[in-house]
Scaffold this active site. Structure first.
Site, mmCIF file in Angstrom:
data_model
loop_
_atom_site.group_PDB
_atom_site.id
_atom_site.type_symbol
_atom_site.label_atom_id
_atom_site.label_comp_id
_atom_site.label_asym_id
_atom_site.label_seq_id
_atom_site.Cartn_x
_atom_site.Cartn_y
_atom_site.Cartn_z
ATOM 1 N N GLU A 126 -11.279 -4.230 -2.796
ATOM 2 C CA GLU A 126 -10.474 -3.124 -3.308
ATOM 3 C C GLU A 126 -10.317 -3.249 -4.818
ATOM 4 O OE1 GLU A 126 -6.856 -3.335 -0.626
ATOM 5 O OE2 GLU A 126 -8.192 -4.846 0.183
ATOM 6 N N HIS A 169 0.807 -1.228 0.000
ATOM 7 C CA HIS A 169 0.000 0.000 0.000
ATOM 8 C C HIS A 169 0.841 1.280 0.000
ATOM 9 C CE1 HIS A 169 -3.324 -2.625 0.202
ATOM 10 N NE2 HIS A 169 -3.461 -2.739 1.510
ATOM 11 N N HIS A 199 -9.796 1.554 0.834
ATOM 12 C CA HIS A 199 -9.656 0.406 1.738
ATOM 13 C C HIS A 199 -10.728 0.382 2.829
ATOM 14 C CE1 HIS A 199 -7.507 -2.842 3.633
ATOM 15 N NE2 HIS A 199 -6.504 -2.734 2.796
HETATM 16 C C1 BGC Z 1 -3.973 -6.706 1.822
HETATM 17 C C2 BGC Z 1 -3.765 -7.482 3.092
HETATM 18 C C3 BGC Z 1 -3.462 -6.517 4.191
HETATM 19 C C4 BGC Z 1 -4.611 -5.555 4.294
HETATM 20 C C5 BGC Z 1 -4.506 -4.497 5.355
HETATM 21 C C6 BGC Z 1 -5.110 -5.769 2.027
HETATM 22 O O1 BGC Z 1 -5.317 -5.010 0.884
HETATM 23 O O2 BGC Z 1 -4.196 -7.534 0.721
HETATM 24 O O3 BGC Z 1 -2.750 -8.445 2.945
HETATM 25 O O4 BGC Z 1 -3.236 -7.171 5.400
HETATM 26 O O5 BGC Z 1 -4.791 -4.911 3.084
HETATM 27 O O6 BGC Z 1 -3.350 -4.334 5.926
#
Ligand code: BGC
Length: 382
Positions: free
Chosen positions: A348, A136, A210
């Site tokens: 997402e 991210h 998210h």
């Molecule tokens: C990821 C996860 C992660 C989460 C939040 C998601 O988009 O795929 O692996 O733990 O975000 O941290």
């Protein structure tokens, strides 16, 4: 006072908007102009604001920090409102360690293997914040930046423009990236996100949102009984670090087959190597429609108990379905209760993880002179 109020209403009506509720100017459709209030102050003295807006039966609260959806309320089949997204009550909790609750994600949604990629012959090392990989955007991604927020009303729509400029080299990414995200609430109560970005050097971009959804209501327990449908015949299997192997595997005959609605929990405990790697679902589905110019419906989530439904349409080719596996009972949410594994899920919309290292995946490269544009629409029903 009464006169003033009438004057406001008359003026607003002339501009296509109507009376006032809870401090915001309300639309004929039930919408209200965004209202701003102080939410908290960061350690460096920067003020963080909370924007409240409503339209068509949807109520949204957004922070200038991370563009975070702090609360999203929709009615159930009896008209009862609940916040259906996980979040916190204070800025301190968001800063101290949020698993990206409600946040805008950038520059690159999901993982880039070892935080490395080569673009036009130049190798780039970006910030590594998830084992040996980048997740991210890096340790200080767009979810931890303060955005400039500007409200708007346009016809029967209300919304917010969010601006952030990411300087050349931030978190290791090349190019100054100018980002504009538009959150719109339509008169039908849809929440639409339009992402735009430009750069002054070739770079990679993959923006997403998210939100952790629980359609029964934040703090109401597990989402394993929610029904989910995803219009995807393939997904991208991962290695133990959750980096795609590059394969596009068929969902047929696997727990990853959501082409017909089934509950989230139905196959989550099946002994499948990919579910062990993710500790549940944490994968990118390859949407059958591919990249499209206009948003196309790709997923439906339904909570049978409340009747609330969420439909997602997007221009993007991928969907990360994450079943809240890493919520570990260590965070107290806005409802005052502890969040545990499976208490929410994320959907997402995105380009595929690690695309900068996977030439066969749809490209995430953005060059000077081009404009990055993607759209995702969330529609609610009951
Ligand atoms: C990821 C996860 C992660 C989460 C939040 C998601 O988009 O795929 O692996 O733990 O975000 O941290």
């Amino acid at each position: 006072m009464e006169l003033n109020r009438r004057t406001v209403i008359a003026g607003a009506a002339a501009a296509g908007i109507a009376a006032t509720t809870l401090g915001g100017t309300a639309h004929a459709s039930g919408g209200s102009t965004p209202v701003k209030k102080l939410f908290g102050t960061l350690a460096d003295g920067t003020k963080v604001h909370l924007w409240s807006l409503a339209n068509g039966g949807t109520r949204l609260k957004v922070l200038s920090y991370g563009g975070i959806v702090q609360s999203l309320e929709i009615p159930d089949r009896h008209g009862r409102y609940r916040n259906v997204s996980l979040g916190f009550d204070t800025i301190e909790e968001y800063v101290a360690g949020s698993p990206y609750f409600g946040a805008l994600i950038g520059r690159y949604g999901n993982r880039i293997g070892k935080g490395r990629f080569t673009l036009d012959g130049t190798a780039h090392q970006i910030d590594v914040n998830d084992g040996e990989n980048t997740l991210h955007g890096g340790a200080r991604g767009f979810d931890k930046r303060v955005w400039d927020v500007e409200p708007f009303t346009k016809g029967s729509d209300v919304g917010l423009y969010l601006h952030y400029t990411s300087v050349d080299g931030e978190m290791g990414y090349p190019g100054t990236l100018k980002v504009k995200v538009t959150y719109t609430l339509t008169r039908q109560g849809d929440w639409r996100i339009d992402y735009e970005a430009t750069t002054d050097k070739a770079t990679v971009v993959n923006l997403t949102s998210h939100v952790y959804w629980n359609l029964a209501g934040e703090a109401s327990g597990s989402v394993y009984d929610h029904e989910l449908e995803i219009a995807a015949s393939r997904y991208t299997p991962v290695d133990s670090g959750l980096i795609p192997t590059g394969e596009l595997a068929k969902v047929a005959g696997t727990p990853f087959d959501f082409r017909r609605a089934k509950t989230v929990g139905e196959d989550i405990r099946v002994a499948h190597q990919q579910l062990l790697y993710g500790q549940g679902f944490d994968h990118n589905w390859v949407l059958d429609k591919g990249v499209t110019a206009k948003p196309v419906p790709v997923a439906t989530l339904r909570d049978p108990s409340s009747g609330r439904t969420l439909r997602i349409a997007t221009t993007e080719p991928g969907l990360q379905f994450y079943s809240g596996n890493f919520l570990e009972g260590t965070l107290v949410g806005s409802g005052g209760t502890v969040y545990r594994q499976g208490d929410a899920l994320c959907l997402e919309t995105q380009h595929f993880p690690d695309s900068p290292n996977k030439p066969s995946f749809p490209s995430t490269v953005l060059r000077p002179g081009q404009t990055y544009r993607t759209t995702t629409v969330h529609s609610f029903g009951r």
